[in-house]
Design a protein around this motif. Sequence first.
Motif, PDB file in Angstrom:
ATOM      1  N   MET A   1      55.257 -65.988  23.742  1.00  0.00           N
ATOM      2  CA  MET A   1      56.060 -64.786  23.827  1.00  0.00           C
ATOM      3  C   MET A   1      55.701 -63.843  22.460  1.00  0.00           C
ATOM      4  O   MET A   1      56.195 -64.114  21.631  1.00  0.00           O
ATOM      5  CB  MET A   1      57.352 -64.927  23.906  1.00  0.00           C
ATOM      6  N   THR A   2      54.619 -63.197  22.671  1.00  0.00           N
ATOM      7  CA  THR A   2      53.719 -62.548  21.619  1.00  0.00           C
ATOM      8  C   THR A   2      54.825 -61.223  21.239  1.00  0.00           C
ATOM      9  O   THR A   2      55.582 -60.791  22.342  1.00  0.00           O
ATOM     10  CB  THR A   2      52.536 -62.283  21.569  1.00  0.00           C
ATOM     11  N   GLU A   3      54.595 -60.597  20.087  1.00  0.00           N
ATOM     12  CA  GLU A   3      55.201 -59.464  19.730  1.00  0.00           C
ATOM     13  C   GLU A   3      54.527 -58.347  20.652  1.00  0.00           C
ATOM     14  O   GLU A   3      55.415 -57.449  21.127  1.00  0.00           O
ATOM     15  CB  GLU A   3      55.124 -59.151  18.321  1.00  0.00           C
ATOM     16  N   SER A   4      53.382 -58.276  20.962  1.00  0.00           N
ATOM     17  CA  SER A   4      52.870 -57.407  21.682  1.00  0.00           C
ATOM     18  C   SER A   4      53.440 -57.421  23.052  1.00  0.00           C
ATOM     19  O   SER A   4      53.645 -56.387  23.944  1.00  0.00           O
ATOM     20  CB  SER A   4      51.358 -57.231  21.808  1.00  0.00           C
ATOM     21  N   ASN A   5      53.924 -58.795  23.681  1.00  0.00           N
ATOM     22  CA  ASN A   5      54.284 -58.800  24.978  1.00  0.00           C
ATOM     23  C   ASN A   5      55.966 -58.090  24.912  1.00  0.00           C
ATOM     24  O   ASN A   5      56.315 -57.585  25.720  1.00  0.00           O
ATOM     25  CB  ASN A   5      54.355 -60.310  25.363  1.00  0.00           C
ATOM     26  N   LEU A   6      56.613 -58.626  23.987  1.00  0.00           N
ATOM     27  CA  LEU A   6      58.243 -58.145  23.812  1.00  0.00           C
ATOM     28  C   LEU A   6      58.140 -56.825  23.614  1.00  0.00           C
ATOM     29  O   LEU A   6      59.185 -56.346  24.375  1.00  0.00           O
ATOM     30  CB  LEU A   6      58.683 -58.775  22.463  1.00  0.00           C
TER      31      LEU A   6
ATOM     32  N   ILE B   1      66.208 -66.419  27.506  1.00  0.00           N
ATOM     33  CA  ILE B   1      65.948 -67.341  26.316  1.00  0.00           C
ATOM     34  C   ILE B   1      66.926 -67.149  25.219  1.00  0.00           C
ATOM     35  O   ILE B   1      67.957 -66.323  25.424  1.00  0.00           O
ATOM     36  CB  ILE B   1      64.357 -66.753  25.919  1.00  0.00           C
ATOM     37  N   GLY B   2      66.756 -68.043  24.193  1.00  0.00           N
ATOM     38  CA  GLY B   2      67.623 -67.738  22.810  1.00  0.00           C
ATOM     39  C   GLY B   2      66.957 -67.439  21.854  1.00  0.00           C
ATOM     40  O   GLY B   2      65.478 -67.368  21.958  1.00  0.00           O
ATOM     41  N   ASP B   3      67.604 -67.092  20.576  1.00  0.00           N
ATOM     42  CA  ASP B   3      66.810 -66.882  19.384  1.00  0.00           C
ATOM     43  C   ASP B   3      65.820 -67.676  18.888  1.00  0.00           C
ATOM     44  O   ASP B   3      65.031 -67.612  18.197  1.00  0.00           O
ATOM     45  CB  ASP B   3      67.785 -66.565  18.313  1.00  0.00           C
ATOM     46  N   LEU B   4      66.122 -69.057  19.425  1.00  0.00           N
ATOM     47  CA  LEU B   4      65.035 -69.994  18.948  1.00  0.00           C
ATOM     48  C   LEU B   4      63.820 -69.841  19.578  1.00  0.00           C
ATOM     49  O   LEU B   4      62.682 -70.079  18.881  1.00  0.00           O
ATOM     50  CB  LEU B   4      65.761 -71.559  19.548  1.00  0.00           C
ATOM     51  N   ALA B   5      63.555 -69.363  20.834  1.00  0.00           N
ATOM     52  CA  ALA B   5      62.276 -69.324  21.440  1.00  0.00           C
ATOM     53  C   ALA B   5      61.557 -68.114  20.559  1.00  0.00           C
ATOM     54  O   ALA B   5      60.352 -68.235  20.212  1.00  0.00           O
ATOM     55  CB  ALA B   5      62.376 -69.015  22.919  1.00  0.00           C
TER      56      ALA B   5
ATOM     57  N   PRO C   1      71.011 -66.913  10.243  1.00  0.00           N
ATOM     58  CA  PRO C   1      70.544 -66.957  11.661  1.00  0.00           C
ATOM     59  C   PRO C   1      69.268 -67.139  11.223  1.00  0.00           C
ATOM     60  O   PRO C   1      68.585 -66.567  10.484  1.00  0.00           O
ATOM     61  CB  PRO C   1      71.207 -65.736  12.061  1.00  0.00           C
ATOM     62  N   MET C   2      68.400 -68.008  12.287  1.00  0.00           N
ATOM     63  CA  MET C   2      66.976 -68.513  12.086  1.00  0.00           C
ATOM     64  C   MET C   2      65.983 -67.184  11.944  1.00  0.00           C
ATOM     65  O   MET C   2      65.271 -67.263  11.099  1.00  0.00           O
ATOM     66  CB  MET C   2      66.729 -69.259  12.893  1.00  0.00           C
ATOM     67  N   LEU C   3      66.455 -66.123  12.806  1.00  0.00           N
ATOM     68  CA  LEU C   3      65.549 -64.873  12.769  1.00  0.00           C
ATOM     69  C   LEU C   3      65.389 -64.283  11.396  1.00  0.00           C
ATOM     70  O   LEU C   3      64.326 -63.573  11.135  1.00  0.00           O
ATOM     71  CB  LEU C   3      65.745 -64.130  13.782  1.00  0.00           C
ATOM     72  N   ASP C   4      66.528 -64.296  10.666  1.00  0.00           N
ATOM     73  CA  ASP C   4      66.716 -63.827   9.371  1.00  0.00           C
ATOM     74  C   ASP C   4      65.704 -64.556   8.426  1.00  0.00           C
ATOM     75  O   ASP C   4      65.726 -63.697   7.303  1.00  0.00           O
ATOM     76  CB  ASP C   4      68.222 -63.358   8.911  1.00  0.00           C
TER      77      ASP C   4
ATOM     78  N   LEU D   1      68.270 -73.869  26.123  1.00  0.00           N
ATOM     79  CA  LEU D   1      67.074 -73.255  26.523  1.00  0.00           C
ATOM     80  C   LEU D   1      65.873 -73.473  25.970  1.00  0.00           C
ATOM     81  O   LEU D   1      64.791 -72.827  26.213  1.00  0.00           O
ATOM     82  CB  LEU D   1      67.340 -71.697  26.428  1.00  0.00           C
ATOM     83  N   MET D   2      65.876 -74.829  25.257  1.00  0.00           N
ATOM     84  CA  MET D   2      64.611 -75.160  24.670  1.00  0.00           C
ATOM     85  C   MET D   2      63.522 -75.618  25.683  1.00  0.00           C
ATOM     86  O   MET D   2      63.965 -76.477  26.747  1.00  0.00           O
ATOM     87  CB  MET D   2      65.155 -76.279  23.512  1.00  0.00           C
TER      88      MET D   2
END
Length: 462
Positions: A1-6, A98-102, A148-151, A171-172
Amino acid sequence: MTESNLVKRNIVIFGMGATGISVARYLSDIGADFSFADSRMAPANLSKVKGLYPRANITVGEFTDEILLDIDLIVVSPGISLSEPVLQTAHEKGIEIIGDLALFLTAASAPVVAITGSNGKSTVTTLLGEMAKASGLKTGVGGNLGVPMLDLLDSDCQLYILELSSFQLELMSDSLGAVVCLLNISPDHMDRYQSLESYSAAKQNIYLGASVTVSNRQDSLTAPPHSGATRHITFGFDKPMDGHFGIDTISEIDYLYAGSDQLISTQDIAMKGRHNIVNALAALALGSAIKLQNTLMLQTLRVFKGLPHRCESIATIDDVLYIDDSKGTNVGATLAAIEGFGSQSKKNILLIAGGQGKGQRFDDLRDAAGRFLKCGVLYGEDAHQIEKALNSVVSIYRAKSLDSAVVVAKQTAVAGDIVLLSPACASFDLFSGFEERGQCFQHAVLSNNGKLLDTSNRGASC
């Protein structure tokens, strides 16, 4: 799931808590549009979200299928159950969930260590982080613990160490080569899961796509299934085989070993309690997997005293030791604490427990209670359930508050005893979280004895 896809997706974020806001921050940074949905009518962060993301559509109140219109990706916060009808409908419609982990695993450019388990995961995550930092690595530590992991995402970061909950792991599907560890499994969150098997299955998802697995060889539920991992490491409270970690006793002193190599005496480890020795072994196993130096890891073990509210020694008053294990929010954690501090020669633990039981069965405490407890002092919403499980093997006192429970314990304890707050329950019946509960306990311990308040004796004197 790339940034360009998101940036091409129609995304809705479910939940406006810390995780939801971190997801929004990440998506905003890469230029992706999104909307929010929260089942609460007045989420605590509503004003903050409106200020940060004024263009985002926000839906509050009961989830309805209208949220799904024109949506093709849902990022769900871990506190929201996948059994929510709207999420079931989304699944049936083929909407990706999905979750933030993905998002994190796809975006992270540095190696990732992921740690889960019913108990000890915060301690092991933090301890390994300290070992990595002592080794000179720029390390991001967080996930279910703290940030939080994304931070945590940072192009300069050299290593990420994540604590993951069962909710985050539901959701992993692929850890993308992470080094992973499952510490232990005991019943928890039984108000969310239908059975121990379904809870265990969520935890076991951590092994999917891992490059190295670390598991507890004395807990069969942690054993990884057949996988493509290149290395499997185990730890346990017994003598290890080569390539694994464990304990051996020399002249009545326990030492930690890596295979046949003696590492450190348990007496030289700053963390106290038998369960923390196992946590140290797990951290060493993970450290070996990411090639940290033994010398620096052992140096960390000599100074790292553990985390607040995790079997934290508060004070010794009149030769009575007071221990704050407010983070003991399930039966497994409390069992580990009792066994970790229990004496084989006398029953000297006064256990303070109670709160919201989360659908748990407390019978698993009975054997240890009979062997190690002098008495139990119970309070909170589900105190009656704990009393029912334990009153056949130990004297029980009931209190109307944590403050008064401490008063009972103070008046009952004698020199050489241990007063252990390890509630085996969530705290939300009376407190904002385990931190506030622990602070309340500490304040009560350190204050003057005062008078016995709001208590009733349900059993003979301890």
